[in-house]
Design an enzyme around this catalytic site. Structure first.
Site, PDB file in Angstrom:
ATOM      1  N   PRO A  23     -54.790 -24.963  14.950  1.00  0.00           N
ATOM      2  CA  PRO A  23     -55.895 -24.172  15.504  1.00  0.00           C
ATOM      3  C   PRO A  23     -56.745 -25.014  16.448  1.00  0.00           C
ATOM      4  O   PRO A  23     -57.151 -26.120  16.099  1.00  0.00           O
ATOM      5  CB  PRO A  23     -56.698 -23.763  14.268  1.00  0.00           C
ATOM      6  CG  PRO A  23     -55.743 -23.890  13.135  1.00  0.00           C
ATOM      7  CD  PRO A  23     -54.823 -25.022  13.491  1.00  0.00           C
ATOM      8  N   CYS A  25     -60.124 -24.467  18.799  1.00  0.00           N
ATOM      9  CA  CYS A  25     -61.199 -23.584  19.239  1.00  0.00           C
ATOM     10  C   CYS A  25     -61.243 -23.518  20.758  1.00  0.00           C
ATOM     11  O   CYS A  25     -61.190 -24.550  21.433  1.00  0.00           O
ATOM     12  CB  CYS A  25     -62.541 -24.068  18.695  1.00  0.00           C
ATOM     13  SG  CYS A  25     -62.708 -23.867  16.917  1.00  0.00           S
ATOM     14  N   GLN A 100     -55.688 -18.487  11.485  1.00  0.00           N
ATOM     15  CA  GLN A 100     -56.582 -19.236  10.602  1.00  0.00           C
ATOM     16  C   GLN A 100     -57.850 -18.411  10.405  1.00  0.00           C
ATOM     17  O   GLN A 100     -58.573 -18.115  11.356  1.00  0.00           O
ATOM     18  CB  GLN A 100     -56.937 -20.605  11.183  1.00  0.00           C
ATOM     19  CG  GLN A 100     -57.735 -21.451  10.199  1.00  0.00           C
ATOM     20  CD  GLN A 100     -58.174 -22.777  10.788  1.00  0.00           C
ATOM     21  OE1 GLN A 100     -58.967 -22.815  11.719  1.00  0.00           O
ATOM     22  NE2 GLN A 100     -57.670 -23.875  10.233  1.00  0.00           N
ATOM     23  N   TYR A 191     -67.053 -26.502   7.328  1.00  0.00           N
ATOM     24  CA  TYR A 191     -67.396 -25.085   7.397  1.00  0.00           C
ATOM     25  C   TYR A 191     -67.612 -24.539   5.986  1.00  0.00           C
ATOM     26  O   TYR A 191     -67.550 -25.279   5.007  1.00  0.00           O
ATOM     27  CB  TYR A 191     -66.331 -24.331   8.194  1.00  0.00           C
ATOM     28  CG  TYR A 191     -66.225 -24.854   9.615  1.00  0.00           C
ATOM     29  CD1 TYR A 191     -67.353 -24.899  10.447  1.00  0.00           C
ATOM     30  CD2 TYR A 191     -65.029 -25.349  10.119  1.00  0.00           C
ATOM     31  CE1 TYR A 191     -67.280 -25.402  11.743  1.00  0.00           C
ATOM     32  CE2 TYR A 191     -64.946 -25.864  11.408  1.00  0.00           C
ATOM     33  CZ  TYR A 191     -66.082 -25.886  12.206  1.00  0.00           C
ATOM     34  OH  TYR A 191     -66.005 -26.396  13.473  1.00  0.00           O
TER      35      TYR A 191
END
Length: 307
Positions: A23, A25, A100, A191
């Site tokens: 993943p 961003c 994800q 997170y």
């Protein structure tokens, strides 16, 4: 290279090789969280290049779960419909489309990196005019201020926690509708789920704080909710930070990661994706080539699950 390019069985599926696009961003949506042509090209080109698994960036399960107002989302049927052409294209190239699922916790509501990466308050906007919001945290006083200002946080209560679990479940349903073959629960990099795992950021005294059992409760409940929706023949991954990289305080470490990986395997997780850090600006990772490989090796040796 022979091993890297060999097929990888995953449940009833098979990746054509062991190269996976992690993943990444993009911060390239409008404030609605819908994918654009940028995402189709970004993900599609990796599939054309031959990657066996192509995974979306951290995809927010709710508007409040975004890192920035420009993150990809999966909180509505409109998002699922917009992602479906991308998963179809990835599959046509021979890859497995993966998503994800993420909630940014108290690292949410920030400006994009190239705009400064600082928090956006509920009464503020970023340079593109997108509004900020109050963010969720296990313990709002556990994260340091940014340049003297602490983000607008609130401690997650019982309703918030149940809302997060429900949002992950709904996101899994929509991800299936969108054609994804693999779902990954994001529990790393500071997170929300990682914030609950680590005693650095989790100072709660209820059923979600204190002991290892309590701090891992939310992750386990989220994974159970996703696995309940995700077909048995399709794989579920979980991404974890193997360690917080703290030697001077009680924190999340590799021994706890091994214990968690075993518990996740019991819940039907097919693969644990081992990264590290991201929780706190005072972390001290030994950054260099392959510095995270020993963490993955430790989890692989100590838990009965693919890594």
């Amino acid at each position: 290279m022979t091993d890297v390019l060999s097929p990888l069985p995953l449940g009833d599926l098979e990746a054509p090789n062991r190269i996976a696009v992690s993943p990444m961003c993009q911060y390239s949506c409008e404030a609605d969280g819908l994918p654009t042509e940028w995402h189709r090209v970004h993900l599609g080109s990796r599939a054309v290049g031959g990657a066996g698994i192509v995974m979306t960036e951290a995809t927010a399960i709710s508007p409040a779960g975004r890192i920035t107002p420009h993150d990809l989302g999966i909180w509505s049927d409109e998002h699922a419909a917009a992602l479906e052409p991308i998963t179809e294209f990835v599959r046509e190239q021979g890859g497995l489309p993966a998503i994800q699922l993420a909630h940014a916790g108290h690292k949410a509501s920030k400006k994009r990196p190239w705009d400064g990466n600082l928090p956006i308050g509920p009464d503020e906007t970023d340079p593109d005019g997108a509004a900020g919001w109050e963010v969720l945290s296990p313990s709002p006083d556990a994260y340091p201020p940014f340049d003297g200002d602490r983000p607008a946080m609130r401690k997650a209560d019982a309703d918030d926690i149940q809302g997060v679990i429900d949002a992950y479940r709904a996101a899994a349903e929509r991800s299936l509708e969108a054609g994804f073959e693999i779902a990954e629960v994001h529990a790393a990099h500071g997170y929300l789920l990682h914030e609950f795992l680590s005693p650095v950021t989790n100072r709660r005294e209820d059923d979600y704080g204190g002991s290892f059992e309590n701090r891992t409760r939310l992750v386990r409940e989220v994974v159970a909710a996703v696995r309940e929706i995700w077909p048995d023949e399709k794989p579920v991954f979980v991404r974890i930070s193997g360690t917080d990289w703290f030697d001077d305080r009680e924190s999340w470490d590799i021994e706890q990661s091994v214990r968690l990986a075993d518990a996740l395997a019991d819940l039907g997780v097919d693969l644990v994706d081992v990264s590290s850090g991201g929780l706190h600006p005072e972390q001290t990772p030994p950054v260099g080539p392959n510095f995270q490989v020993p963490l993955a090796e430790r989890v692989r040796a100590g838990a009965d699950v693919a890594v």
